[in-house]
Design an enzyme around this catalytic site. Structure first.
Site, PDB file in Angstrom:
ATOM      1  N   ASP A  87      87.160   4.092  77.403  1.00 32.15           N
ATOM      2  CA  ASP A  87      85.832   4.691  77.256  1.00 32.15           C
ATOM      3  C   ASP A  87      85.844   5.545  75.996  1.00 32.15           C
ATOM      4  O   ASP A  87      86.132   6.739  76.026  1.00 32.15           O
ATOM      5  CB  ASP A  87      85.489   5.520  78.489  1.00 32.15           C
ATOM      6  CG  ASP A  87      84.023   5.919  78.523  1.00 32.15           C
ATOM      7  OD1 ASP A  87      83.294   5.566  77.580  1.00 32.15           O
ATOM      8  OD2 ASP A  87      83.618   6.585  79.489  1.00 32.15           O
ATOM      9  N   ALA A  88      85.533   4.904  74.871  1.00 27.15           N
ATOM     10  CA  ALA A  88      85.628   5.557  73.569  1.00 27.15           C
ATOM     11  C   ALA A  88      84.272   5.822  72.940  1.00 27.15           C
ATOM     12  O   ALA A  88      84.138   6.708  72.103  1.00 27.15           O
ATOM     13  CB  ALA A  88      86.463   4.692  72.624  1.00 27.15           C
ATOM     14  N   LYS A  89      83.272   5.027  73.301  1.00 25.33           N
ATOM     15  CA  LYS A  89      81.912   5.144  72.762  1.00 25.33           C
ATOM     16  C   LYS A  89      81.926   5.155  71.236  1.00 25.33           C
ATOM     17  O   LYS A  89      81.211   5.931  70.598  1.00 25.33           O
ATOM     18  CB  LYS A  89      81.202   6.375  73.322  1.00 25.33           C
ATOM     19  CG  LYS A  89      81.076   6.361  74.854  1.00 25.33           C
ATOM     20  CD  LYS A  89      80.377   7.598  75.363  1.00 25.33           C
ATOM     21  CE  LYS A  89      80.219   7.559  76.868  1.00 25.33           C
ATOM     22  NZ  LYS A  89      81.506   7.719  77.595  1.00 25.33           N
ATOM     23  N   ARG A  90      82.702   4.274  70.653  1.00 20.26           N
ATOM     24  CA  ARG A  90      82.824   4.220  69.208  1.00 20.26           C
ATOM     25  C   ARG A  90      81.598   3.581  68.577  1.00 20.26           C
ATOM     26  O   ARG A  90      80.941   2.743  69.178  1.00 20.26           O
ATOM     27  CB  ARG A  90      84.072   3.430  68.806  1.00 20.26           C
ATOM     28  CG  ARG A  90      85.396   3.982  69.320  1.00 20.26           C
ATOM     29  CD  ARG A  90      85.624   5.401  68.870  1.00 20.26           C
ATOM     30  NE  ARG A  90      87.014   5.800  69.111  1.00 20.26           N
ATOM     31  CZ  ARG A  90      87.382   7.016  69.485  1.00 20.26           C
ATOM     32  NH1 ARG A  90      86.474   7.939  69.674  1.00 20.26           N
ATOM     33  NH2 ARG A  90      88.664   7.307  69.651  1.00 20.26           N
ATOM     34  N   THR A 114      84.047   0.812  75.284  1.00 23.42           N
ATOM     35  CA  THR A 114      82.625   1.137  75.213  1.00 23.42           C
ATOM     36  C   THR A 114      82.268   1.459  73.772  1.00 23.42           C
ATOM     37  O   THR A 114      83.038   2.119  73.064  1.00 23.42           O
ATOM     38  CB  THR A 114      82.261   2.331  76.113  1.00 23.42           C
ATOM     39  OG1 THR A 114      83.037   3.479  75.731  1.00 23.42           O
ATOM     40  CG2 THR A 114      82.530   2.000  77.578  1.00 23.42           C
TER      41      THR A 114
END
Length: 269
Positions: A87-90, A114
């Site tokens: 879950d990095a939301k890069r 993510t």
């Protein structure tokens, strides 16, 4: 094996749509235990109850080099048949996105990630190029302020629609490798229902059940596909911190078992 094939196998073998978020917060963890040992205990207690694990990279990055090492060892410790979502939301321009993708998929060994589509789909392509990896695109998130931008009306393909709907339509179009999923919060049940109707085959990662107050029944009823699957219900704090005492692992197992079974009770299978 591709991420989504591995995920489907884990769903079947553990009869589970539950994902445990491995978000170690030292202010909530039992005293005297390190991140890696905490995570190992949680994994040992829940590995037969989940379809995936989802470490949020922020909790590890906050601890510096030792946190990154704990993350690498945590992912390595997870049984190979259980997929891992970073879950990095890069979300950044192409060459930076390529570096992020390499870090998550090659250095960490995660099976999925993510990503944030705000900079455009060219910034997501470096992740999609890893055809055997899963890429979950933020669509309608579970936080209170998500509507600030995600619900703004935009014109897309000659039609007026909320921005999150435009993101979903573009995601479906770009799914050439069959490795795209979407993040849609349980706190947005009507939007979740609309997204499932419009995109019957895309996998959904659903946060927001538990501490954020999302309705579990509606999340499963509205989000699941015709097979009673196609969703990953994430829970972090509700499971990790079911107890802050020496029995934290057993308490986590009890909370995970209760939630796994509650999810299955809502499934149309």
């Amino acid at each position: 094996m591709s991420f989504f094939s591995q995920l489907n196998e884990a769903i079947k073998s553990n009869h589970s749509l539950l994902c445990v978020g491995l978000d170690p917060d030292p202010t909530l963890m039992p005293t005297g235990i390190g991140i890696l040992d905490f995570n190992k205990s949680i994994i040992d207690a829940t590995k037969d109850l989940v379809c995936a694990y989802k470490p949020n990279l922020a909790f590890y990055e906050a601890e510096g080099a030792r946190g990154w090492e704990a993350l690498k060892h945590t992912i390595a410790y997870i049984p190979k048949h259980i997929p891992v979502i970073a879950d990095a939301k890069r979300g950044d321009i192409g060459n930076t996105a390529r570096a992020y993708a390499k870090a998550v998929f090659e250095e960490l060994g995660a099976g999925a990630v993510t990503v944030n589509p705000y900079l455009g789909f060219d910034t997501i392509e470096p992740f999609l190029d890893y055809g055997d990896k899963g890429v979950f695109i933020l669509c309608r998130t579970s936080n209170k302020g998500s509507a600030d931008f995600q619900s703004l009306t935009v014109e897309f393909n000659g039609r007026q629609m909320p921005l999150y709907q435009a993101v979903a339509e573009r995601a479906d179009k770009e799914n050439r490798n069959g490795n795209i999923g979407m993040v849609i919060g349980a706190t947005c049940p009507e939007e979740l229902n609309a997204m499932r109707q419009a995109h019957p085959d895309l996998p959904f990662l659903i946060p927001g059940v538990g501490a954020q107050g999302g309705d579990l029944r509606l999340a499963v009823e509205y989000g699941a596909d015709q097979r009673g699957a196609g969703i990953i219900i994430n829970s972090s704090r509700q499971i990790l911190y079911a107890s802050r005492g020496a029995d934290f692992a057993q308490a986590a197992r009890s909370a995970a078992l209760e939630l796994r079974d509650a999810i299955n009770a809502c499934r149309r299978i």
